[in-house]
Design a protein around this motif. Structure first.
Motif, PDB file in Angstrom:
ATOM      1  N   GLU A 279       0.801  -1.219   0.000  1.00  0.00           N
ATOM      2  CA  GLU A 279       0.000   0.000   0.000  1.00  0.00           C
ATOM      3  C   GLU A 279       0.840   1.279   0.000  1.00  0.00           C
ATOM      4  O   GLU A 279       0.296   2.396   0.002  1.00  0.00           O
ATOM      5  N   ASP A 280       2.149   1.172  -0.035  1.00  0.00           N
ATOM      6  CA  ASP A 280       3.011   2.348   0.042  1.00  0.00           C
ATOM      7  C   ASP A 280       2.854   3.272  -1.164  1.00  0.00           C
ATOM      8  O   ASP A 280       2.709   2.813  -2.306  1.00  0.00           O
ATOM      9  N   LYS A 281       2.910   4.561  -0.901  1.00  0.00           N
ATOM     10  CA  LYS A 281       3.099   5.548  -1.961  1.00  0.00           C
ATOM     11  C   LYS A 281       4.604   5.688  -2.122  1.00  0.00           C
ATOM     12  O   LYS A 281       5.272   6.291  -1.285  1.00  0.00           O
ATOM     13  N   VAL A 282       5.130   5.129  -3.171  1.00  0.00           N
ATOM     14  CA  VAL A 282       6.580   5.014  -3.315  1.00  0.00           C
ATOM     15  C   VAL A 282       7.132   6.116  -4.215  1.00  0.00           C
ATOM     16  O   VAL A 282       6.705   6.275  -5.361  1.00  0.00           O
ATOM     17  N   PHE A 283       8.074   6.871  -3.685  1.00  0.00           N
ATOM     18  CA  PHE A 283       8.810   7.837  -4.491  1.00  0.00           C
ATOM     19  C   PHE A 283      10.032   7.174  -5.114  1.00  0.00           C
ATOM     20  O   PHE A 283      10.429   7.509  -6.222  1.00  0.00           O
ATOM     21  N   ASN A 284      10.633   6.254  -4.361  1.00  0.00           N
ATOM     22  CA  ASN A 284      11.827   5.572  -4.842  1.00  0.00           C
ATOM     23  C   ASN A 284      11.985   4.253  -4.093  1.00  0.00           C
ATOM     24  O   ASN A 284      11.892   4.213  -2.865  1.00  0.00           O
ATOM     25  N   VAL A 285      12.200   3.179  -4.844  1.00  0.00           N
ATOM     26  CA  VAL A 285      12.549   1.896  -4.244  1.00  0.00           C
ATOM     27  C   VAL A 285      14.072   1.797  -4.235  1.00  0.00           C
ATOM     28  O   VAL A 285      14.696   1.868  -5.291  1.00  0.00           O
ATOM     29  N   GLY A 286      14.644   1.668  -3.064  1.00  0.00           N
ATOM     30  CA  GLY A 286      16.087   1.648  -2.961  1.00  0.00           C
ATOM     31  C   GLY A 286      16.711   0.426  -3.611  1.00  0.00           C
ATOM     32  O   GLY A 286      16.109  -0.645  -3.654  1.00  0.00           O
ATOM     33  N   ASP A 287      17.956   0.592  -4.090  1.00  0.00           N
ATOM     34  CA  ASP A 287      18.654  -0.551  -4.681  1.00  0.00           C
ATOM     35  C   ASP A 287      19.431  -1.349  -3.641  1.00  0.00           C
ATOM     36  O   ASP A 287      20.103  -2.316  -3.970  1.00  0.00           O
ATOM     37  N   ARG A 288      19.342  -0.911  -2.370  1.00  0.00           N
ATOM     38  CA  ARG A 288      19.912  -1.620  -1.226  1.00  0.00           C
ATOM     39  C   ARG A 288      21.438  -1.669  -1.218  1.00  0.00           C
ATOM     40  O   ARG A 288      22.037  -2.435  -0.464  1.00  0.00           O
ATOM     41  N   SER A 289      22.073  -0.871  -1.996  1.00  0.00           N
ATOM     42  CA  SER A 289      23.538  -0.874  -2.023  1.00  0.00           C
ATOM     43  C   SER A 289      24.104  -0.424  -0.680  1.00  0.00           C
ATOM     44  O   SER A 289      23.648   0.552  -0.089  1.00  0.00           O
ATOM     45  N   GLY A 290      25.069  -1.173  -0.196  1.00  0.00           N
ATOM     46  CA  GLY A 290      25.734  -0.830   1.047  1.00  0.00           C
ATOM     47  C   GLY A 290      24.990  -1.244   2.306  1.00  0.00           C
ATOM     48  O   GLY A 290      25.467  -0.963   3.413  1.00  0.00           O
ATOM     49  N   TRP A 291      23.852  -1.898   2.188  1.00  0.00           N
ATOM     50  CA  TRP A 291      23.123  -2.314   3.376  1.00  0.00           C
ATOM     51  C   TRP A 291      23.881  -3.440   4.073  1.00  0.00           C
ATOM     52  O   TRP A 291      24.256  -4.434   3.448  1.00  0.00           O
ATOM     53  N   GLY A 292      24.067  -3.294   5.368  1.00  0.00           N
ATOM     54  CA  GLY A 292      24.738  -4.326   6.152  1.00  0.00           C
ATOM     55  C   GLY A 292      23.752  -5.348   6.644  1.00  0.00           C
ATOM     56  O   GLY A 292      22.568  -5.339   6.291  1.00  0.00           O
ATOM     57  N   ASP A 293      24.226  -6.243   7.486  1.00  0.00           N
ATOM     58  CA  ASP A 293      23.357  -7.313   7.997  1.00  0.00           C
ATOM     59  C   ASP A 293      23.064  -7.183   9.475  1.00  0.00           C
ATOM     60  O   ASP A 293      22.627  -8.141  10.122  1.00  0.00           O
ATOM     61  N   SER A 294      23.302  -5.996  10.055  1.00  0.00           N
ATOM     62  CA  SER A 294      22.983  -5.792  11.462  1.00  0.00           C
ATOM     63  C   SER A 294      21.468  -5.697  11.634  1.00  0.00           C
ATOM     64  O   SER A 294      20.725  -5.528  10.677  1.00  0.00           O
ATOM     65  N   GLU A 295      21.022  -5.804  12.869  1.00  0.00           N
ATOM     66  CA  GLU A 295      19.593  -5.863  13.147  1.00  0.00           C
ATOM     67  C   GLU A 295      18.935  -4.494  13.216  1.00  0.00           C
ATOM     68  O   GLU A 295      19.562  -3.508  13.611  1.00  0.00           O
TER      69      GLU A 295
END
Length: 297
Positions: A279-295
């Motif tokens: 249901e989100d109004k999305v301006f941009n879907v991130g490409d997830r670059s640089g995302w770590g695996d911390s909680e």
């Protein structure tokens, strides 16, 4: 605010407050102006210069206007009393000095009475880009300029009153998410383009660029229930930024009694910091670059 049960007072907070005492009830103390060193003032000037140079075209006009109207010193840590003269006249708010992060109930009590707690001490030169706990630059430069805006000022007062109720209802984590994704890390859509209003962004050189320019994070339209279901990041830049259309939208959305909302959300699934909902109004879907695996929190 501090809703984390595992929070440990950082060493710098202890060191900066050696020999000082604060009120046992509201945690305030007189701003110890005599404690600011030449190095402190130089650090403030460095932080102020680099943020004020990069924020035009990135921060919302209301923030930039507030910074100018308050007359925040550019070359030294400001005197809270002088700022309060302008702030009180504009919206009835004032800032009060505190030793660092304070208990949630005390924080809410201050906001509900139009007092914004500001950590009195400043980070050290080797910590220009990251500090675990908010200092005077984050609290004052980041938060206070928007308190001169009447609608945002009313929103923050209402948030404080809501926080007192949320604590009694055991719903503090839900309300903490609202604060995080608006007051600290909010974006606003304007006729000039997307702009920053969150204090955690405007006081950060890296995140002031990342939140608007990077392809990594999601940018999603503001939705109260969606935000309250969404975990967040405390150790990295945000994976999702929520975008309001106006401060009035923010105020109106948070005006009703939250008790029924809390009851409804108790049964709703929680979303991760980087999730996109149908249901989100999305301006941009991130490409997830640089995302770590911390909680997430």
């Amino acid at each position: 605010m501090n809703d984390r049960a595992d929070f440990v007072v950082p060493d710098i907070t202890t060191r900066k407050n050696v020999g000082l005492s604060h009120d046992r009830v509201d945690f305030t103390l007189p701003q110890p102006l005599e404690r600011y060193t030449a190095a402190d003032h130089a650090t403030w000037a460095t932080l102020y210069r680099r943020q004020s140079e990069m924020l035009p075209g990135r921060a919302c006009d209301e923030f930039l206007e507030g910074l100018e109207r308050l007359g925040v010193d550019a070359d030294r840590v400001p005197d809270f009393a002088k700022l309060n003269e302008q702030l009180m006249a504009a919206t009835g708010w004032r800032i009060v000095a505190v030793p660092g992060l304070i208990p949630d109930d005390v924080f809410f009590e201050h906001l509900a009475n139009r007092r914004f707690p500001v950590t009195w001490w400043l980070r050290e030169p080797h910590q220009l880009d990251y500090l675990q706990e908010p200092d005077v630059f984050h609290d004052l430069f980041g938060h206070v300029p928007l308190l001169i805006n009447p609608v945002f000022a009313d929103y923050l007062e209402a948030y404080g009153k809501g926080g007192m109720k949320a604590k009694a209802l055991g719903a503090l984590p839900l309300l903490a998410r609202l604060y995080w994704y608006t007051v600290e890390f909010g974006l606003i859509n304007t006729p000039k383009g997307m702009r920053i209003y969150g204090a955690g962004i405007v006081s950060s050189k890296g995140e002031s660029v990342y939140c608007l320019d990077s392809a990594s994070p999601n940018r999603v339209g503001f939705d109260l229930e969606r935000i309250m279901r969404t975990r967040y990041r405390i150790d990295t830049f945000q994976r999702t930024y929520f975008v309001i259309d106006s401060f009035q939208q923010l105020f109106d959305a948070t005006a009703p009694d939250f008790a029924p909302l809390y009851a409804r959300l108790a049964e709703a699934p929680t979303l991760g910091a980087g999730d996109i909902a149908a249901e989100d109004k999305v301006f941009n879907v991130g490409d997830r670059s640089g995302w770590g695996d911390s909680e997430d929190v």
